[in-house]
Scaffold this motif. Structure first.
Motif, mmCIF file in Angstrom:
data_model
loop_
_atom_site.group_PDB
_atom_site.id
_atom_site.type_symbol
_atom_site.label_atom_id
_atom_site.label_comp_id
_atom_site.label_asym_id
_atom_site.label_seq_id
_atom_site.Cartn_x
_atom_site.Cartn_y
_atom_site.Cartn_z
ATOM 1 N N SER A 79 0.835 -1.205 0.000
ATOM 2 C CA SER A 79 0.000 0.000 0.000
ATOM 3 C C SER A 79 0.866 1.251 0.000
ATOM 4 C CB SER A 79 -0.933 -0.004 1.217
ATOM 5 O OG SER A 79 -1.823 -1.096 1.167
ATOM 6 N N CYS A 80 1.914 1.258 0.824
ATOM 7 C CA CYS A 80 2.828 2.402 0.851
ATOM 8 C C CYS A 80 3.562 2.550 -0.478
ATOM 9 C CB CYS A 80 3.837 2.243 1.993
ATOM 10 S SG CYS A 80 3.146 2.438 3.638
ATOM 11 N N PHE A 81 3.923 1.400 -1.089
ATOM 12 C CA PHE A 81 4.633 1.446 -2.367
ATOM 13 C C PHE A 81 3.783 2.118 -3.440
ATOM 14 C CE2 PHE A 81 5.638 -0.361 -6.510
ATOM 15 C CZ PHE A 81 7.009 -0.165 -6.578
ATOM 16 N N TYR A 82 2.521 1.724 -3.534
ATOM 17 C CA TYR A 82 1.661 2.301 -4.559
ATOM 18 C C TYR A 82 1.325 3.759 -4.255
ATOM 19 C CZ TYR A 82 1.152 -2.241 -6.752
ATOM 20 O OH TYR A 82 1.410 -3.424 -7.400
ATOM 21 N N ALA A 83 1.261 4.129 -2.959
ATOM 22 C CA ALA A 83 1.052 5.527 -2.596
ATOM 23 C C ALA A 83 2.254 6.368 -3.041
ATOM 24 C CB ALA A 83 0.837 5.661 -1.094
ATOM 25 N N ALA A 84 3.454 5.812 -2.892
ATOM 26 C CA ALA A 84 4.650 6.506 -3.365
ATOM 27 C C ALA A 84 4.672 6.576 -4.884
ATOM 28 C CB ALA A 84 5.901 5.784 -2.858
ATOM 29 N N LEU A 85 4.250 5.490 -5.529
ATOM 30 C CA LEU A 85 4.240 5.433 -6.991
ATOM 31 C C LEU A 85 3.353 6.520 -7.582
ATOM 32 C CD1 LEU A 85 5.385 3.576 -9.288
ATOM 33 C CD2 LEU A 85 3.195 2.395 -9.223
#
Length: 292
Positions: A79-85
Motif C-alpha cells: 500500500s505504501c509502495f503504490y502511494a509513493a508510486l
C-alpha cells in the motif's frame, strides 16, 4: 550456494512478473490486482504442498510470525509502495524502494545478531549502488517521471514501503530457519494477505471502473504465480540458511534483470550506464557468494 541461487532466481521470477503486470494494474487498480495475484499464488502453492504431503502445521508462534510478515509485506508495504508510486512516478519510487536491502541488513544485525564479513558488506553496497544506477539510467526514449503532490510525502511513503518490506522478511526469517516448508509458508502468507486486501478492496477507492477482460485476469494471475508464488517461495527457501541482509540483497537485483527483458519486449536498448549498474550489481553478487 543453493540458497544464493534461489534468491537470484527469485529476483528473475519477480522481474518477469513486473514486466507483465503494469497493464493489469491500470485496469484493476493496485488493491484488486494484488488480490487477484495473491489468489493465483495461493492456488499455485496449494497444489505442490498437497501432492508432496507437506502439511505439517506450524506452531501458533510461527503462525503469528507469518501473519505479521504477510500483513507487513503484502498489505502495508504494498500500500505504501503504490502511494509513493502515485506521487513520485516509477523511476524515483524504485530508487527509494531499493533502500529496503539496507534496512534488512541493519535490522538483521540489530534484532537477529546477524553479522556480515567486510567483503559481504561491500557486496551489499555494490548491489544497492548497481540497482540504483540501473534504475536511474533506463532505456533511452522512456517517458519521464512526473511528480504529483508533495515530494516529501512521496519519499516518506517510499521509505515506509522499504522499511516494512524489510521488516516482513525479518519476521519470517526465524520461522524459515526452523525448517518450515517454504511452499506452505508462502501459502499461509498469501491467504492472510488476500484476506487483508479483500477487506481493503471493498473500501472507497479500492475498485476500478475500467472493463476487465480475460487478458487482464491472465496477466494478473500469471504475475501472482511468478512473483508471489515462485518468487516469494524461493526467497523464503533462501532464508532457511542465509542471513536477511544477504537474501534481501540478492533478491533485490530484479531491476537489473529487468533490463534485458525490457530490451526483448520493447526493442529499446538500455543506456550504457544501465549496463554499468548491472555490472556493479553482478560484482556485488560475486562478493556475496564468494564464501569470504
Amino acid at each position: 550456494m543453493l540458497s544464493d541461487l534461489a534468491a537470484l532466481a527469485a529476483a528473475f521470477s519477480i522481474a518477469v512478473s513486473n514486466v507483465i503486470a503494469p497493464s493489469a494494474v491500470r485496469h484493476l487498480g493496485p488493491v484488486r490486482f494484488n488480490a487477484v495475484r495473491l489468489a493465483a499464488a495461493l492456488l499455485s502453492m496449494l497444489a505442490p504442498v498437497t501432492l508432496r504431503g507437506r502439511w505439517a502445521a506450524p506452531s501458533h508462534h510461527q503462525l503469528l510470525l507469518l501473519a505479521a510478515s504477510s500483513l507487513l509485506g503484502v498489505v502495508v508495504a504494498d500500500s505504501c509502495f503504490y502511494a509513493a508510486l502515485a506521487r513520485l512516478g516509477p523511476r524515483l519510487t524504485a530508487v527509494v524502494y531499493a533502500s529496503w536491502t539496507a534496512f534488512a541488513a541493519v535490522l538483521g544485525y540489530l534484532l537477529l545478531d546477524e553479522t556480515l564479513s567486510t567483503i559481504k558488506i561491500i557486496g551489499v553496497g555494490c548491489i544497492l549502488g548497481g540497482v540504483c544506477v540501473a534504475i536511474i539510467f533506463r532505456q533511452p526514449g522512456a517517458i519521464s517521471d512526473e511528480t504529483h503532490g508533495s515530494l516529501r510525502t512521496g519519499l516518506l511513503f517510499g521509505l515506509a514501503a522499504a522499511l516494512f518490506a524489510a521488516a516482513a522478511v525479518l519476521v519470517a526469517r526465524p520461522v524459515m530457519a526452523a525448517g518450515l516448508d517454504p511452499a506452505l509458508a508462502t501459502s499461509i502468507r498469501a491467504a492472510i494477505g488476500l484476506a487483508g486486501l479483500l477487506t481493503l478492496s471493498v473500501m472507497p477507492g479500492g475498485r476500478s471502473s475500467l472493463p476487465v477482460d480475460r487478458s487482464v485476469m491472465i496477466r494478473s494471475a500469471l504475475s501472482g504465480v511468478l512473483g508471489m508464488g515462485v518468487g516469494m517461495t524461493l526467497v523464503l527457501f533462501a532464508l532457511t540458511s542465509r542471513p536477511v541482509g544477504i537474501v534481501s540483497s540478492l533478491s533485490s537485483t530484479t531491476p537489473v534483470m529487468i533490463l534485458p527483458l525490457l530490451w526483448w519486449s520493447t526493442g529499446l536498448r538500455p543506456a550504457p550506464a544501465a549496463w554499468l549498474g548491472a555490472a556493479l550489481a553482478v560484482t556485488g553478487v560475486i562478493a556475496i557468494v564468494s564464501g569470504l
